[in-house]
Design an enzyme around this catalytic site. Sequence first.
Site, mmCIF file in Angstrom:
data_model
loop_
_atom_site.group_PDB
_atom_site.id
_atom_site.type_symbol
_atom_site.label_atom_id
_atom_site.label_comp_id
_atom_site.label_asym_id
_atom_site.label_seq_id
_atom_site.Cartn_x
_atom_site.Cartn_y
_atom_site.Cartn_z
ATOM 1 N N SER A 1 0.750 -1.099 0.114
ATOM 2 C CA SER A 1 -0.043 -0.038 -0.039
ATOM 3 C C SER A 1 0.864 1.224 0.006
ATOM 4 O O SER A 1 0.476 2.384 -0.529
ATOM 5 C CB SER A 1 -0.955 -0.051 1.245
ATOM 6 O OG SER A 1 -2.178 -0.802 0.984
ATOM 7 N N GLU B 1 -10.085 7.752 1.976
ATOM 8 C CA GLU B 1 -9.700 6.234 1.778
ATOM 9 C C GLU B 1 -10.968 5.549 2.594
ATOM 10 O O GLU B 1 -11.159 5.747 3.723
ATOM 11 C CB GLU B 1 -8.426 6.017 2.380
ATOM 12 C CG GLU B 1 -8.029 4.693 2.324
ATOM 13 C CD GLU B 1 -6.928 4.060 3.139
ATOM 14 O OE1 GLU B 1 -6.232 3.084 2.729
ATOM 15 O OE2 GLU B 1 -6.431 4.654 4.247
ATOM 16 N N HIS C 1 -1.652 -9.620 -0.796
ATOM 17 C CA HIS C 1 -2.171 -8.595 -1.952
ATOM 18 C C HIS C 1 -2.195 -9.348 -3.156
ATOM 19 O O HIS C 1 -1.574 -10.569 -3.136
ATOM 20 C CB HIS C 1 -1.487 -7.382 -1.873
ATOM 21 C CG HIS C 1 -1.591 -6.243 -0.905
ATOM 22 N ND1 HIS C 1 -0.735 -5.005 -0.747
ATOM 23 C CD2 HIS C 1 -2.293 -6.332 0.191
ATOM 24 C CE1 HIS C 1 -1.057 -4.478 0.211
ATOM 25 N NE2 HIS C 1 -2.009 -5.371 0.834
#
Length: 551
Positions: A93, A282, A426
Amino acid sequence: MENMRKKWMSFALVGALAVSSLGLVVGDAQAKKPNQSANNNGKVKNVIMLVMDGSSDDLSTLARWYKGEDLALDSILTGGVKTYSAESAITDSAPAATALATGNKANTGNVGVLPSLVTTPGVEQVANEDIHKPVANVLEGAKLDGKATGIVSSSEIQHATPAGFSAHVVKRSNYDDIAEQQVYQNMDVVLGGGYNSLNEKRKDGENLLEVIDNKGYDYVTNRNELLSTDSEKIWGSFAPSALAYDVDRQTTKPEEPTLAEMTEKAINTLSQDKDGFFLMVEGSKIDWAAHANDPIGMISDFLAFDDAVSKALEFAEKDKNTLVIALTDHGNSGITIGNHNTNSNYDTTPVFAYIDPLKEATMTLEGALSLLKEDQSNLVEVAGLYGLTNLTDKEKAALESSEKLSATMVQLLAERANIGFTTGGHTGEDVFLYSYGPSKPTGLVDNTDIAHTMAKAMGFDLDKLSNEIFVNAEQSFKEAGYTTKIDTTDAANPVFIAENKNKIVTIPENKNIVIVENKNNNKVETHEFKTVTVFNDKQFFISEEMFKRAK
């Protein structure tokens, strides 16, 4: 249950009549699409950037089926985004946020600084000479252009994505430096969690809450205070770390605002600035739920994010001069609608076979487990909150013998709902791009292109700005005849010191101030600037304006 099945069968029939790879029920989605401004090439007044951290394309489909109607996002789907980092096909991220905010690829853990290695598909990795040099982000550019600025997050605001739009550190875990830079960035609206990084327990001994107060913010700590304030500067800190999942909020944290409420408040506050604004929002905990393979948490906070997008689009449609961009920074979990249960009947498995089991849950994994007693005497009730109602003997035995209850619970629910997961980490796929308004990006783009698109729309160049607000302090002062040193006597508070026969210049890290002592008259002056100083553990970087004023 039978009525719910009929509802989903009806919805599936409508979808089957008009379906496309870009969205469900094309005719309806097109009809609901917001009117786009005709000004596609001019400078925009406002930019709203929304990031659904760790979401996936399959999740958007699942959330749409779960909701039973089109998403706000569906009407502004315009393309796709490549997400790879400077070193990997699958990004962390921090480099993802760096790419979206600064237009530069970065290494894992880096926030707002250049990488040590740069990778281009089909090309070998090459060394970067400017390793860990800070680079300007779009929020800083907007602020220097006179616009109001803000960040909103459902995690702590020091987390990777909001940090990428407001700070510069080599390690994303360095919350102390991130928080200090954010406070001294003088943004107009900051809303989210992260109280623990602001108080007197910090390693550097600073109480940033006092600084926030001195800077004129209305500091709010709950939903009612947020909605009632009319201040032009708001700092909202609603949790020690992250906020609750949206579906859990009413049970566990009813005093916290929703992401849509924070977004709407930020827009209403920032839009009072005649020069316009930049806002980053976010939806953070989609990613956290994805790491846990929790479909309830993922759907909960995806739909909460979609509600926030609705607020942004409502404003943009009325304003006609606002660019809205929404996307995920990377995939996570490899969630699939379908698993080994549907190997041979995937084409005849009805929608309700996926959705009905998920609808049984009233809390996320995190929320349900927070209510588990230490002796686990209420295990069956907690499992029921997570949708595991009417347990079979086999399911109950699995829960009672589990060495990691969280993993067992998500496995059982996924089995019931025919949901698959490939990883707890991820994933590297291209992701959907959503955009609306003048200068909106379309087609398949790189994540770094998003930053440059926003900067260009607001009328500045990020590369040029980086060279203006981040110059090497040692090099600049030495060329001007000063002797320099970095004083790390207090390891938590490094300072840069430059001295000649007339002056002593002291520049602390993470702040927007320069202290100049005149040796001739012992007069000390403190100058304040619009940018912050960054120390990357080796070198200090300051703005050209700081240097010119101090020397």
